[in-house]
Design a protein around this motif. Structure first.
Motif, short mmCIF file in Angstrom:
data_model
loop_
_atom_site.label_atom_id
_atom_site.label_comp_id
_atom_site.label_asym_id
_atom_site.label_seq_id
_atom_site.Cartn_x
_atom_site.Cartn_y
_atom_site.Cartn_z
N ARG A 25 34.63 49.06 48.13
CA ARG A 25 35.15 48.16 47.06
C ARG A 25 35.67 46.63 47.82
NH1 ARG A 25 40.30 50.70 44.98
NH2 ARG A 25 40.79 48.64 44.15
N LEU A 26 35.81 45.80 47.02
CA LEU A 26 36.41 44.48 47.49
C LEU A 26 37.24 43.90 46.24
CD1 LEU A 26 36.41 42.11 49.48
CD2 LEU A 26 34.61 40.99 48.20
N ASP A 27 38.64 43.73 46.68
CA ASP A 27 39.52 43.24 45.63
C ASP A 27 40.02 41.59 45.76
OD1 ASP A 27 40.48 46.01 44.63
OD2 ASP A 27 40.17 46.41 46.66
N VAL A 28 39.86 41.11 47.05
CA VAL A 28 40.28 39.85 47.42
C VAL A 28 39.30 39.20 48.14
CG1 VAL A 28 42.08 38.51 48.35
CG2 VAL A 28 42.75 40.68 47.28
N LEU A 29 38.78 37.95 47.53
CA LEU A 29 38.03 37.28 48.51
C LEU A 29 38.86 35.88 48.87
CD1 LEU A 29 35.20 36.03 49.85
CD2 LEU A 29 34.77 35.25 47.35
N VAL A 30 39.07 35.54 50.37
CA VAL A 30 39.68 34.20 50.80
C VAL A 30 38.42 33.45 51.27
CG1 VAL A 30 41.36 33.33 51.88
CG2 VAL A 30 41.75 35.41 51.01
N ASN A 31 38.29 32.30 50.25
CA ASN A 31 37.25 31.13 50.99
C ASN A 31 38.15 30.33 52.02
OD1 ASN A 31 34.70 32.05 49.99
ND2 ASN A 31 35.73 31.83 48.19
N SER A 32 37.96 30.53 53.30
CA SER A 32 38.75 29.65 54.19
C SER A 32 37.72 28.85 55.35
CB SER A 32 39.74 30.61 55.03
OG SER A 32 40.47 29.75 56.00
N ALA A 33 36.51 29.19 55.23
CA ALA A 33 35.50 28.76 56.17
C ALA A 33 35.46 27.09 55.99
CB ALA A 33 34.00 29.20 55.99
N ALA A 34 35.52 26.38 56.64
CA ALA A 34 35.49 24.76 56.37
C ALA A 34 34.98 24.12 57.87
CB ALA A 34 36.83 24.14 56.12
N GLY B 88 39.22 41.96 40.79
CA GLY B 88 39.87 41.29 42.11
C GLY B 88 40.25 40.03 41.97
N SER B 89 40.27 39.12 42.93
CA SER B 89 40.94 37.73 42.96
C SER B 89 40.13 37.13 43.83
CB SER B 89 42.27 37.74 42.81
OG SER B 89 42.75 38.24 44.06
N ILE B 90 40.16 35.54 43.79
CA ILE B 90 39.39 34.86 44.74
C ILE B 90 40.70 33.91 45.20
CG2 ILE B 90 37.53 33.10 45.06
CD1 ILE B 90 35.99 34.44 43.08
N LEU B 91 40.75 33.37 46.37
CA LEU B 91 41.46 32.41 46.68
C LEU B 91 40.89 31.43 47.54
CD1 LEU B 91 44.36 30.98 47.14
CD2 LEU B 91 44.71 32.93 48.94
N ASN B 92 40.72 30.05 47.19
CA ASN B 92 40.07 28.85 47.75
C ASN B 92 41.00 28.32 48.45
OD1 ASN B 92 37.38 29.99 46.81
ND2 ASN B 92 37.69 28.90 44.92
N ILE B 93 40.64 27.81 49.84
CA ILE B 93 41.59 26.91 50.46
C ILE B 93 40.87 25.72 50.44
CG2 ILE B 93 42.50 26.69 52.74
CD1 ILE B 93 43.23 29.24 51.72
N SER B 94 41.60 24.67 49.74
CA SER B 94 41.21 23.45 49.50
C SER B 94 42.03 22.57 50.69
CB SER B 94 41.52 23.22 48.02
OG SER B 94 41.00 21.82 47.80
N ALA B 95 42.41 21.38 50.01
CA ALA B 95 43.11 20.35 50.81
C ALA B 95 43.80 19.51 49.89
CB ALA B 95 42.22 19.67 51.70
N THR B 96 44.44 18.55 50.39
CA THR B 96 45.22 17.41 49.58
C THR B 96 44.46 16.02 49.72
OG1 THR B 96 47.11 16.93 51.22
CG2 THR B 96 47.30 18.53 49.33
N ILE C 126 38.80 38.68 36.79
CA ILE C 126 39.11 38.04 38.16
C ILE C 126 39.49 36.84 38.05
CG2 ILE C 126 37.36 37.21 39.73
CD1 ILE C 126 35.16 38.66 39.11
N ARG C 127 40.68 36.70 38.79
CA ARG C 127 41.53 35.42 38.94
C ARG C 127 41.01 34.68 40.10
NH1 ARG C 127 46.29 35.96 40.77
NH2 ARG C 127 46.05 38.05 41.97
N VAL C 128 41.02 33.29 39.96
CA VAL C 128 40.54 32.39 40.86
C VAL C 128 41.45 31.09 41.03
CG1 VAL C 128 38.41 30.94 41.46
CG2 VAL C 128 38.17 32.90 39.93
#
Ligand code: HXC
Length: 258
Positions: free
Chosen positions: A88-97, A139-147, A182-184
């Protein structure tokens, strides 16, 4: 010591791209501290192994898979490894940059494209590859962005463009994939200590001046991003989607898009 319950994420499986260092590594370990089983992927196996060891040290279960998010087939292979290991996969965190400082006038098309490929297309690749598993889990996705794209940040045309794209991608997927449960969401970190972003991009002689310009008068800590990730990964945020959580000590309000 966290204010969240140690079992806040019990039973969940998470993947953190770029989990070998900086904010990604901190998120990976912190999700594990709260009960999640955590996979990390990135380009450098040794860094991933270090995160896996840190996860084991807090009593967690980890999986470290080498993958470049620019390569869709490698990202697919990560999903297959997670399914084979945990089903299973519940949470994807996109932190690669990726990032570096360069004036737009001297930035090559490939330099611009490389950062867009890592940050924006890499985020898309991971979201797409994770969709079947995330749909099954709700599941949910969390993307790491910036300001840095909220205003105009010199020397950052590539990263600012890529991060603006991530924000747009987040809102679009929140709408398209909401019906699948799915929450994003996005976290937009500001100046965070012990990260590549600060170590590589902020000249040491500008640090004191930068600190004085931050309303909270200090840099953030990776853990302060990771704790918010626990909230956004957990059922406590079950009705939150398409949202951006800025965690920057108030920096961008002063026009300092760090
Ligand atoms: C100008 C540069 C450059 C530089 C690379 N390029 N570094 N151009 N100045 N300093 C150009 C190259 O010349 C080449 O174009 C193209 O980019 C690809 O370079 P490669 O070395 O072949 O690519 P690759 O090794 O795949 O990736 C390079 C990289 C990456 C993007 C620099 O290694 C990287 O970013 N590593 C660090 C990861 C990191 O710091 N992550 C945290 C990001 S912080 P040509 O035309 O010559 O072929 C972050 C936070 C944002 O995202 C907010 C900050 C406050």
């Amino acid at each position: 010591m966290s204010i969240f319950r140690a079992d806040a994420l019990q039973g969940l499986v998470a993947l953190v791209t770029g989990g070998g260092s900086g904010i990604g590594a901190s998120i990976a370990v912190t999700l594990a501290e709260h009960g999640a089983r955590v996979a990390v992927c990135g380009r450098t196996q040794a860094k991933l192994d270090a995160t896996a060891e840190a996860i084991a040290a807090v009593g967690g279960e980890a999986l470290a898979v080498t993958a470049d998010v620019r390569r869709p087939e490698q990202v697919e292979a990560v999903m297959q490894a997670i399914e084979a290991r945990w089903g299973r996969l519940d949470v994807l965190v996109n932190s690669a940059a990726g990032n570096f400082l360069c004036p737009a006038a001297s930035l090559s098309p490939n330099g611009f494209g490389t950062v867009v490929d890592i940050d924006l297309k890499g985020t898309f690749n991971a979201c797409k590859a994770a969709l079947p598993l995330l749909s099954r889990a709700g599941g949910s996705i969390l993307n790491i962005s910036a300001t840095l794209h909220y205003g105009g940040t010199p020397l950052q045309v590539h990263a600012a463009s890529a991060k603006a794209g991530i924000d747009a991608l987040t809102r679009t997927l929140a709408v398209e994939w909401g019906a699948a449960g799915i929450r994003v969401n996005v976290i937009a970190p500001g100046p965070i200590d012990n990260t590549e972003g600060i170590t590589r991009l902020l000249p040491p002689e500008l640090r004191a001046k930068a600190e004085r310009a931050i309303p909270l008068r200090r840099f953030g800590q990776p853990r302060e991003i990771a704790e918010a990730a626990v909230f956004l990964a957990s059922p406590a945020s079950a009705y939150t989607t398409g949202a951006t959580l800025v965690i920057d000590g108030g920096s961008w309000l002063t026009g300092m898009g760090l």
